[in-house]
Motif scaffolding. Sequence first.
Motif, PDB file in Angstrom:
ATOM      1  N   LYS A  25       0.485   0.553 -18.421  1.00  0.00           N
ATOM      2  CA  LYS A  25      -0.169   0.895 -19.695  1.00  0.00           C
ATOM      3  C   LYS A  25       0.077  -0.209 -20.722  1.00  0.00           C
ATOM      4  N   GLN A  26       1.278  -0.791 -20.637  1.00  0.00           N
ATOM      5  CA  GLN A  26       1.599  -1.873 -21.580  1.00  0.00           C
ATOM      6  C   GLN A  26       0.783  -3.126 -21.287  1.00  0.00           C
ATOM      7  N   ASP A  27       0.646  -3.469 -19.994  1.00  0.00           N
ATOM      8  CA  ASP A  27      -0.063  -4.699 -19.610  1.00  0.00           C
ATOM      9  C   ASP A  27      -1.577  -4.549 -19.642  1.00  0.00           C
ATOM     10  N   LEU A  28      -2.057  -3.425 -19.092  1.00  0.00           N
ATOM     11  CA  LEU A  28      -3.512  -3.252 -18.943  1.00  0.00           C
ATOM     12  C   LEU A  28      -4.131  -2.395 -20.040  1.00  0.00           C
ATOM     13  N   GLY A  29      -3.302  -1.557 -20.638  1.00  0.00           N
ATOM     14  CA  GLY A  29      -3.828  -0.665 -21.673  1.00  0.00           C
ATOM     15  C   GLY A  29      -4.230   0.688 -21.126  1.00  0.00           C
ATOM     16  N   TYR A  30      -4.044   0.903 -19.819  1.00  0.00           N
ATOM     17  CA  TYR A  30      -4.413   2.183 -19.199  1.00  0.00           C
ATOM     18  C   TYR A  30      -3.600   2.344 -17.927  1.00  0.00           C
ATOM     19  N   PHE A  31      -3.655   3.554 -17.354  1.00  0.00           N
ATOM     20  CA  PHE A  31      -2.986   3.811 -16.075  1.00  0.00           C
ATOM     21  C   PHE A  31      -3.865   4.726 -15.236  1.00  0.00           C
ATOM     22  N   ILE A  32      -4.031   4.378 -13.943  1.00  0.00           N
ATOM     23  CA  ILE A  32      -4.768   5.221 -12.998  1.00  0.00           C
ATOM     24  C   ILE A  32      -3.827   5.537 -11.840  1.00  0.00           C
ATOM     25  N   ALA A  33      -3.584   6.819 -11.585  1.00  0.00           N
ATOM     26  CA  ALA A  33      -2.699   7.234 -10.496  1.00  0.00           C
ATOM     27  C   ALA A  33      -3.336   6.923  -9.140  1.00  0.00           C
ATOM     28  N   TYR A  34      -2.509   6.800  -8.110  1.00  0.00           N
ATOM     29  CA  TYR A  34      -2.981   6.476  -6.759  1.00  0.00           C
ATOM     30  C   TYR A  34      -4.102   7.416  -6.315  1.00  0.00           C
ATOM     31  N   ALA A  79       0.822  -1.214   0.000  1.00  0.00           N
ATOM     32  CA  ALA A  79       0.000   0.000   0.000  1.00  0.00           C
ATOM     33  C   ALA A  79       0.858   1.267   0.000  1.00  0.00           C
ATOM     34  N   ASP A  80       1.972   1.260   0.759  1.00  0.00           N
ATOM     35  CA  ASP A  80       2.833   2.453   0.833  1.00  0.00           C
ATOM     36  C   ASP A  80       3.520   2.723  -0.502  1.00  0.00           C
ATOM     37  N   ASN A  81       3.987   1.645  -1.156  1.00  0.00           N
ATOM     38  CA  ASN A  81       4.630   1.801  -2.471  1.00  0.00           C
ATOM     39  C   ASN A  81       3.652   2.404  -3.481  1.00  0.00           C
ATOM     40  N   ILE A  82       2.438   1.879  -3.448  1.00  0.00           N
ATOM     41  CA  ILE A  82       1.433   2.356  -4.405  1.00  0.00           C
ATOM     42  C   ILE A  82       1.178   3.840  -4.186  1.00  0.00           C
ATOM     43  N   LYS A  83       1.057   4.227  -2.917  1.00  0.00           N
ATOM     44  CA  LYS A  83       0.772   5.629  -2.588  1.00  0.00           C
ATOM     45  C   LYS A  83       1.911   6.536  -3.054  1.00  0.00           C
ATOM     46  N   GLU A  84       3.161   6.067  -2.912  1.00  0.00           N
ATOM     47  CA  GLU A  84       4.310   6.912  -3.217  1.00  0.00           C
ATOM     48  C   GLU A  84       4.675   6.936  -4.694  1.00  0.00           C
ATOM     49  N   TYR A  85       4.580   5.786  -5.354  1.00  0.00           N
ATOM     50  CA  TYR A  85       5.124   5.685  -6.710  1.00  0.00           C
ATOM     51  C   TYR A  85       4.095   5.609  -7.839  1.00  0.00           C
ATOM     52  N   VAL A  86       2.824   5.268  -7.499  1.00  0.00           N
ATOM     53  CA  VAL A  86       1.840   5.130  -8.587  1.00  0.00           C
ATOM     54  C   VAL A  86       1.224   6.488  -8.874  1.00  0.00           C
ATOM     55  N   ASN A  87       1.970   7.277  -9.634  1.00  0.00           N
ATOM     56  CA  ASN A  87       1.484   8.592 -10.058  1.00  0.00           C
ATOM     57  C   ASN A  87       2.202   8.985 -11.340  1.00  0.00           C
ATOM     58  N   ASP A 134     -13.336  14.198   2.976  1.00  0.00           N
ATOM     59  CA  ASP A 134     -12.499  15.009   2.080  1.00  0.00           C
ATOM     60  C   ASP A 134     -12.812  14.758   0.605  1.00  0.00           C
ATOM     61  N   PHE A 135     -13.611  13.739   0.341  1.00  0.00           N
ATOM     62  CA  PHE A 135     -13.929  13.389  -1.054  1.00  0.00           C
ATOM     63  C   PHE A 135     -14.832  14.459  -1.663  1.00  0.00           C
ATOM     64  N   SER A 136     -14.597  14.743  -2.951  1.00  0.00           N
ATOM     65  CA  SER A 136     -15.423  15.702  -3.686  1.00  0.00           C
ATOM     66  C   SER A 136     -15.676  15.179  -5.093  1.00  0.00           C
ATOM     67  N   VAL A 137     -16.750  15.629  -5.688  1.00  0.00           N
ATOM     68  CA  VAL A 137     -17.047  15.242  -7.072  1.00  0.00           C
ATOM     69  C   VAL A 137     -15.913  15.683  -8.003  1.00  0.00           C
ATOM     70  N   ASP A 138     -15.165  16.696  -7.594  1.00  0.00           N
ATOM     71  CA  ASP A 138     -14.043  17.147  -8.419  1.00  0.00           C
ATOM     72  C   ASP A 138     -12.945  16.088  -8.517  1.00  0.00           C
ATOM     73  N   ASN A 139     -12.840  15.233  -7.487  1.00  0.00           N
ATOM     74  CA  ASN A 139     -11.886  14.117  -7.560  1.00  0.00           C
ATOM     75  C   ASN A 139     -12.239  13.188  -8.717  1.00  0.00           C
ATOM     76  N   VAL A 140     -13.530  12.995  -8.941  1.00  0.00           N
ATOM     77  CA  VAL A 140     -13.994  12.129 -10.030  1.00  0.00           C
ATOM     78  C   VAL A 140     -13.679  12.776 -11.369  1.00  0.00           C
ATOM     79  N   ARG A 141     -13.974  14.075 -11.469  1.00  0.00           N
ATOM     80  CA  ARG A 141     -13.698  14.776 -12.731  1.00  0.00           C
ATOM     81  C   ARG A 141     -12.211  14.689 -13.073  1.00  0.00           C
ATOM     82  N   THR A 142     -11.374  14.903 -12.087  1.00  0.00           N
ATOM     83  CA  THR A 142      -9.916  14.834 -12.296  1.00  0.00           C
ATOM     84  C   THR A 142      -9.503  13.418 -12.703  1.00  0.00           C
ATOM     85  N   GLY A 143     -10.046  12.421 -12.015  1.00  0.00           N
ATOM     86  CA  GLY A 143      -9.690  11.034 -12.295  1.00  0.00           C
ATOM     87  C   GLY A 143     -10.084  10.600 -13.691  1.00  0.00           C
ATOM     88  N   LEU A 144     -11.300  10.965 -14.116  1.00  0.00           N
ATOM     89  CA  LEU A 144     -11.764  10.571 -15.446  1.00  0.00           C
ATOM     90  C   LEU A 144     -10.953  11.262 -16.538  1.00  0.00           C
TER      91      LEU A 144
END
Length: 860
Positions: free
Chosen positions: A76-85, A54-62, A98-108
């Motif tokens: 991206k090579q394996d799955l065809g996409y990438f989603i940051a932590y 979990a810590d690695n994902i939080k720090e490096y998956v971005n 702390d969650f906001s609908v803006d988090n969804v807009r940014t993520g999409l």
Amino acid sequence: MNKQQLAAKIWESANQMRSKIEANEYKDYILGFIFYKYLSDKEEQDLYNRGYDADNIKEYVNEEADDSYSSMSSLKQDLGYFIAYKDLFSTWINMGSDFSVDNVRTGLSSFSRNISPSHKKLFEGVFTTLETGLSKLGADTKSQTKAVSDLIQLINEIPMNGKQDYDVLGFIYEYLISNFAANAGKKAGEFYTPHEVSLLMSEIIAEHLKGRDTIKIYDPTSGSGSLLINIGKTAAKYMDDANRIQYYAQELKSNTYNLTRMNLVMRGILPANILTRNGDTLEEDWPYFDESDPHSTYEPLYVDAVVSNPPYSQRWDSTGKDSDPRYVRYGIAPKSKADYAFLLHDLYHLKPDGIMTIVLPHGVLFRGGEEGNIRKNLIEQNNIDAIIGLPANIFFGTGIPTIVMVLRQKRENTDVLIIDASKGFIKEGKNNKLRACDIRKIVDTIKSRKDIEKYSKVVSLEDIRANDYNLNIPRYVDSSEAAESYDIYASMFGGIPETELGKFDKYWEVFPSLKGELFAGEEYLSLKSENIRETIKNNKDVLQFKKNHMLRFGDLGAYLDSILIANATTINIPKTQEIIANNIFMRFVDITLIDPYGAYEIFEDKFTEISGDLELIQTEGIKAVTQVDPNMVIKKKNGKDVEVQEGWKGHILPFDLVQEICLSERKRDLKEKQEKLAEIPSSYEEILESLSEDDKEIITEALNDTNDAFVFKNIKAVIKSLKADGESKELIESLEKAEKLNNEEKKLKTEIKQGEDELHLETKAKIESLSEEEVNNLLHEKWSSPIYNGILDLSDDMLKVFTKDVEALSTKYAVTMDDLEKEIKETEKSLASMLSELTGSERDMEGINELIKLLGGIDE
């Protein structure tokens, strides 16, 4: 919870959340979030498999991580996409307030940027509908955030990270789409083919494709993709490797096209096997090529199976289609109705040994003009294999009757099988629904290709030519009920015509001694026995038939146990389902009078529940049977719906069943008390009815304002007062009896509540401590017994219907016309006699005398 229960819970909650948003619109939002969660969970699982924590994902998956440690490019090579932590679905869940609908807009938005070039066709624009629709979930950011937060919390309950979970996810997705379709009115047809119709088409196609190592299937009007997926799922039952099925889908509407892609991806289908296209099927045929090099990469699409449920009789632009290779052999469909344009498109893409099924309106069978010419060419070129008339009102959003047409490029036979399946359905809400037995009967009839009275006919090419290529089903299959007819002689003189007893010939053949026991005579028969029911019930041939039926199915319970219970953790559920179904049909080989499809329906109806239990056992192990779960219910608290625990429930075994089998004595004692308690209100009524109005006036304080119920808090004082005043002993005894009953009622309520609580906890403890033998016995009672008992009851059910029909015929001619005439004359005489006793004015009496004359006068 099994997948059925989870799906029902999610639908109920989602339907409440959508408030005033149209079902057709809301479905795009909830299904979009489900897909995002699927992709997000899939990426997390992939990272954990690579050794991340979990810590690695939080720090490096971005997107900004150092490339030397970044997972972005490899994901991206394996799955065809990438989603940051920060954009992972699980991150949204963990953000809390702390969650906001803006988090969804940014993520999409971020997801769209990080699609691999190799997966552009699969993922590009897939969240467009969700992205643009977020603003409709509330008037401002705060209300939108609340709506989205509630929705993602609900969706978070769906498991999405394993082979078993693909089945659960797929089931829930299909369940939600089906329910949204039921609520979407006319727009439902744009994205959904009812599951049962889909299964019917799947079984027909899968039977034809048996034995093939690789399969290509295509839906040119794919909607949500469920029809295409069901074809693949059914075909996969007969293949060693389901990854050797390629799925081709084309859809015109972009939001519906997104549903197709989501649905296919979430079923665990390899991305390389998913080939989709957003386009107009009639205008843009499938020129499968790489846009960067269209000439050298062009590959015409020919597949093993095409399946489609196109929009019915819509307008289309037929201009310039004369040279289109899809239509040159058969003709151009009229501009006002594109039905045959879709059909010919499907047929064109079939391999020579391929098969297609298409849903169409009835009109394609008999309409003239250009359609008549196309139909003639299809018949003469031997493409039409079968026509299945479906029940009316079976599709959401339209009540028109439809057909499924089965076509092939090359056939050995030249006839056409016509099936009228319009009478086989069950009413469910506003719609009709095909049952499992209806689907099975259709598929079996197509396999055997046989004539069945009032159901199917194999029609020769000569007959079709003689009917000027008109394929209207009633021309060949008469499924109408025979009109009631009356024998003139029997109506006048009585007796049961031998000709009408002929409709029971199949029964007389099986019960040869019964007809002689019931009737006497030859041409016009009379009843020998007044009690038809007892005569049939005690007939030796009837008793032997029931005995034979019992012997044939006597070991069915043990057979089911040996397959389902003994191998619960390992069996292949779909294949086992088919094995058991075939075994049941085999047992009916020489049994007449009982419809084997009735037995099949009993089995299929129960197997839905059994398969859900088996999936839990295979996922969690046999320990799932001895597990109990908190029973969570929704209750109002401070004006809000809050989920709270209310006791326990069996993970697999219902508490009622365990109590019935293992705690029967405690259950029986409790039931006796409940029955006693239920009788007390009627005892109160009896006491009240025994009181006179004067009595009620005396004891007004012991009764409510309407004098129809006792006020028990006052009874003791009223009795004391009555005794002091020396009132009626009977009145005092009545009140004392009521008081005694009330004390008993209070005591019973206390004992029942205490008993229910104790029994509930005993049941929990019992489930958790079940022995292997007890587990097997309880699974037998839950799974096998209902099927076994239901099929055994079929002989009694058949005899009840037969008895009722014989009784109806026996009373049909019981009253003759001569009897009616005598009865009329007697009535006239009686009426004339009563009229003669009337008195009135001179004019009144003249009128009455004239009426008496018309009635035949009065006998002297």
